[in-house]
Design a protein around this motif. Structure first.
Motif, PDB file in Angstrom:
ATOM      1  N   THR A  70      -7.780   7.991  -4.496  1.00 32.39           N
ATOM      2  CA  THR A  70      -7.915   6.784  -3.622  1.00 32.39           C
ATOM      3  C   THR A  70      -6.376   6.283  -3.123  1.00 32.39           C
ATOM      4  OG1 THR A  70      -9.917   5.954  -4.464  1.00 32.39           O
ATOM      5  CG2 THR A  70      -8.735   4.397  -3.478  1.00 32.39           C
ATOM      6  N   ILE A  71      -5.754   6.185  -3.943  1.00 35.41           N
ATOM      7  CA  ILE A  71      -4.275   5.980  -3.712  1.00 35.41           C
ATOM      8  C   ILE A  71      -3.444   6.786  -2.874  1.00 35.41           C
ATOM      9  CG2 ILE A  71      -1.883   5.744  -4.897  1.00 35.41           C
ATOM     10  CD1 ILE A  71      -3.423   4.800  -7.538  1.00 35.41           C
ATOM     11  N   ARG A  72      -3.728   8.111  -3.218  1.00 34.08           N
ATOM     12  CA  ARG A  72      -3.204   9.110  -2.223  1.00 34.08           C
ATOM     13  C   ARG A  72      -4.002   9.080  -0.965  1.00 34.08           C
ATOM     14  NH1 ARG A  72      -4.911  12.526   1.646  1.00 34.08           N
ATOM     15  NH2 ARG A  72      -3.583  14.532   1.994  1.00 34.08           N
ATOM     16  N   ARG A  91      -5.216   1.422   4.668  1.00 38.82           N
ATOM     17  CA  ARG A  91      -6.157   2.493   5.167  1.00 38.82           C
ATOM     18  C   ARG A  91      -7.323   1.779   5.815  1.00 38.82           C
ATOM     19  NH1 ARG A  91     -10.172   5.661   2.269  1.00 38.82           N
ATOM     20  NH2 ARG A  91      -9.436   4.415   0.253  1.00 38.82           N
ATOM     21  N   ASN A  92      -7.769   2.182   6.932  1.00 37.45           N
ATOM     22  CA  ASN A  92      -9.053   1.635   7.656  1.00 37.45           C
ATOM     23  C   ASN A  92      -8.898  -0.012   7.827  1.00 37.45           C
ATOM     24  OD1 ASN A  92     -10.151   4.063   7.994  1.00 37.45           O
ATOM     25  ND2 ASN A  92     -10.832   4.166   5.863  1.00 37.45           N
ATOM     26  N   GLY A 105      -8.786   0.195   2.126  1.00 40.53           N
ATOM     27  CA  GLY A 105      -7.939   0.515   1.048  1.00 40.53           C
ATOM     28  C   GLY A 105      -6.387   0.068   1.456  1.00 40.53           C
ATOM     29  N   ASP A 106      -5.853  -0.536   0.225  1.00 35.67           N
ATOM     30  CA  ASP A 106      -4.530  -0.580   0.545  1.00 35.67           C
ATOM     31  C   ASP A 106      -3.659  -0.260  -0.638  1.00 35.67           C
ATOM     32  OD1 ASP A 106      -5.111  -2.464  -1.211  1.00 35.67           O
ATOM     33  OD2 ASP A 106      -4.278  -4.099   0.019  1.00 35.67           O
ATOM     34  N   PHE A 107      -2.444  -0.097  -0.512  1.00 34.89           N
ATOM     35  CA  PHE A 107      -1.436   0.198  -1.569  1.00 34.89           C
ATOM     36  C   PHE A 107      -0.033  -0.202  -1.572  1.00 34.89           C
ATOM     37  CE2 PHE A 107       1.523   3.223  -3.788  1.00 34.89           C
ATOM     38  CZ  PHE A 107       1.138   2.941  -4.984  1.00 34.89           C
ATOM     39  N   TRP A 108       0.262  -1.151  -2.638  1.00 31.87           N
ATOM     40  CA  TRP A 108       1.550  -1.883  -2.432  1.00 31.87           C
ATOM     41  C   TRP A 108       2.492  -0.859  -3.149  1.00 31.87           C
ATOM     42  CZ3 TRP A 108       2.118  -6.946  -0.691  1.00 31.87           C
ATOM     43  CH2 TRP A 108       1.072  -7.575  -0.448  1.00 31.87           C
ATOM     44  N   ALA A 109       3.383  -0.327  -2.224  1.00 33.06           N
ATOM     45  CA  ALA A 109       4.246   0.822  -2.720  1.00 33.06           C
ATOM     46  C   ALA A 109       5.674   0.472  -3.247  1.00 33.06           C
ATOM     47  CB  ALA A 109       4.470   1.979  -1.633  1.00 33.06           C
TER      48      ALA A 109
END
Length: 172
Positions: A70-72, A91-92, A105-109
């Motif tokens: 999911t993160i990827r 994402r989306n 989906g999101d990811f704080w990088a």
């Protein structure tokens, strides 16, 4: 996600091994399958095992891999942007009120988060490499050390894959 392709590669081979598939001269059912399908195949195999460390390892690995991918996917398919000083992948997104087939989906990088995710994905890779090797038994792969490392990886990946994750709350 440096480890994603390697995890997919070794997961296919691990499936051949645990399901006693000899791929020579055939197109195995694992060919050209999405990672979610491959994880599902391992989940179904694990569900048929008796309760114990081997089943716990495989079920935990599958759940952790779902979180990791999911993160990827959030990184690979997300729109990169900055919020404050943080790099975020979305994402989306539904910025214009549209309806989408796939979930947001999101990811704080930030750097510490990326490092934790990298370490957790490395745990998944180490385990799946062992699972793909003929000379290594599933029982020996499901060692106390591997189960502890997998528990930590599952916690890390689950938190950062969750839509409830709050980047201002520091757990690690």
């Amino acid at each position: 996600m440096t480890f994603a392709g390697s995890i997919e590669h070794h997961l296919e081979r691990a499936l051949w091994r645990v399901r006693s598939i000899d791929p020579k001269g055939i197109k195995p059912e694992t060919d050209a399958r999405a990672i979610t399908d491959l994880i599902g195949m391992l989940e179904r195999f694990a569900a048929d095992l008796p309760p114990g460390d081997e089943r716990t390892l495989l079920e935990g690995w599958c759940l952790s891999a779902r979180y990791g991918f999911t993160i990827r996917h959030n990184i690979a398919h997300g729109v990169a942007m900055t919020l404050g000083s943080s790099l975020v992948y979305a994402r989306n997104p539904r910025w214009h009120g549209e309806i989408r087939k796939r979930e947001f989906g999101d990811f704080w990088a930030d750097e510490p988060t990326l490092d934790l995710v990298r370490q957790a994905m490395a745990v998944l890779l180490r385990i799946v490499i062992q699972l793909s090797r003929e000379e290594v038994s599933l029982k020996s792969v499901a060692s106390p050390l591997a189960l502890r490392a997998l528990s930590t990886a599952r916690s890390v990946l689950g938190e950062f894959a969750s839509q409830d994750y709050n980047p201002s709350f520091e757990k690690y």
